[in-house]
Enzyme design. Structure first.
Site, PDB file in Angstrom:
ATOM      1  N   GLU A   1     -12.705   2.292   2.889  1.00  0.00           N
ATOM      2  CA  GLU A   1     -11.982   2.513   4.137  1.00  0.00           C
ATOM      3  C   GLU A   1     -12.406   3.858   4.712  1.00  0.00           C
ATOM      4  OE1 GLU A   1      -7.491   1.464   5.437  1.00  0.00           O
ATOM      5  OE2 GLU A   1      -7.646   2.967   3.885  1.00  0.00           O
TER       6      GLU A   1
ATOM      7  N   GLU B   1       0.820  -1.216   0.000  1.00  0.00           N
ATOM      8  CA  GLU B   1       0.000   0.000   0.000  1.00  0.00           C
ATOM      9  C   GLU B   1       0.852   1.264   0.000  1.00  0.00           C
ATOM     10  OE1 GLU B   1      -2.846   0.499   3.183  1.00  0.00           O
ATOM     11  OE2 GLU B   1      -3.902   2.074   2.059  1.00  0.00           O
TER      12      GLU B   1
END
Ligand code: MN
Length: 289
Positions: A240, A146
């Site tokens: 998220e 990420e």
């Protein structure tokens, strides 16, 4: 394509009660997949989680950020070894619950560094991820690297840096993981990094500029989703969001979640599920033009 939701939308704890809440609410909101915050793989109830995922017919992934004691980009071999052991355990736990990927800031500590990453730090991280990739291949678990903003890593802040890192690792089961919240801070635009990553993009986080309700901030989602359609992206797309209404003590501090941007998890989750699916429906139609 699987549309997912991060567990922190529902719960700050992931004992059996927290997991039941996260699994059931993720399913009720219409998602296909739950992303489990795996901050403590040693205290994780594998059997109960596996049973819940099966009961609710949900896919699973896990995400985490390393800390200073497990930083595989450290120049101290003992810290690298500790991080590798920790990540190895995460891969095992996720494989045991039937999950498909371990993603997040798994290549360095998730923190604000006070100096740039050295060449040695980057190489230590690349080498450790390559060894873990081989382990992941045996376990059937993919790794997502990420890319995050400069306040959470000194190593990978742009999609192009993530792509170079993944190429250096050189394993098919290691991909770039892009997050719209971080891209909105660091990238030149929301389209070209997606195209640059192309088939090496393996995981996506959908987050607003303030990490609250999708559509209420400054992220250019239209360009981002067009990029996904352009490369025929077919991997997980995971919502998220964080609010001080749902607190995971370590995670909230690391991410700087000081404000309350929503109270109603169910409304937020259902809204995000629709938002993401509507965007994907729109951009998929572009192929007919
Ligand atoms: Mn993210």
């Amino acid at each position: 394509m699987q549309i997912g939701c991060h567990g922190s939308v529902w719960s700050g704890t992931f004992d059996v009660d927290g997991m039941r809440l996260a699994v059931s609410k993720t399913k009720e909101a219409g998602f296909d997949l739950l992303e489990i915050p795996l901050m403590d793989p040693y205290g994780f109830d594998v059997a109960a989680t596996k049973q819940l995922l099966s009961e609710y017919d949900l896919a699973a992934t896990a995400s985490l950020g390393l800390n200073e004691r497990t930083d595989i980009s450290s120049e101290d071999p003992q810290i690298v070894a500790a991080g590798e052991q920790f990540l190895g355990k995460c891969l095992e736990v996720l494989s045991d619950v039937g999950g498909t990927a371990v993603v997040g800031v798994i290549y360095c500590a998730m923190k604000k560094y006070s100096a740039p990453a050295s060449a040695r730090a980057r190489q230590n991280s690349v080498d450790a991820i390559a060894r873990l990739a081989a382990r992941g291949q045996d376990l059937g678990v993919r790794l997502g690297i990420e890319v995050v903003n400069r306040y959470e890593s000194n190593l990978l802040n742009t999609g192009r840096q993530g792509l170079a890192f993944v190429r250096d690792v050189g394993h098919d089961n290691v991909s770039v993981h892009l997050d719209t919240y971080h891209m909105n801070i660091e990238e030149p635009d929301m389209f070209s990094p997606v195209l640059a990553c192309g088939e090496r993009l393996g995981y996506v986080h959908i987050g607003e500029s303030h990490r609250g309700y999708l559509g209420s901030g400054s992220v250019d989602f239209d360009s981002f989703f067009r990029g996904l359609a352009h490369i025929d992206y077919d991997g997980p797309v995971v919502f998220e969001s964080f609010s001080s209404a749902v607190v995971h003590e370590d995670l909230s501090r690391m991410l700087g979640i000081w404000r309350n941007l929503w109270n109603d998890s169910e409304d937020l989750g259902a809204h995000a599920n629709s938002f993401i699916r509507n965007q994907l429906t729109s951009v998929t139609s572009i192929g007919m033009h």
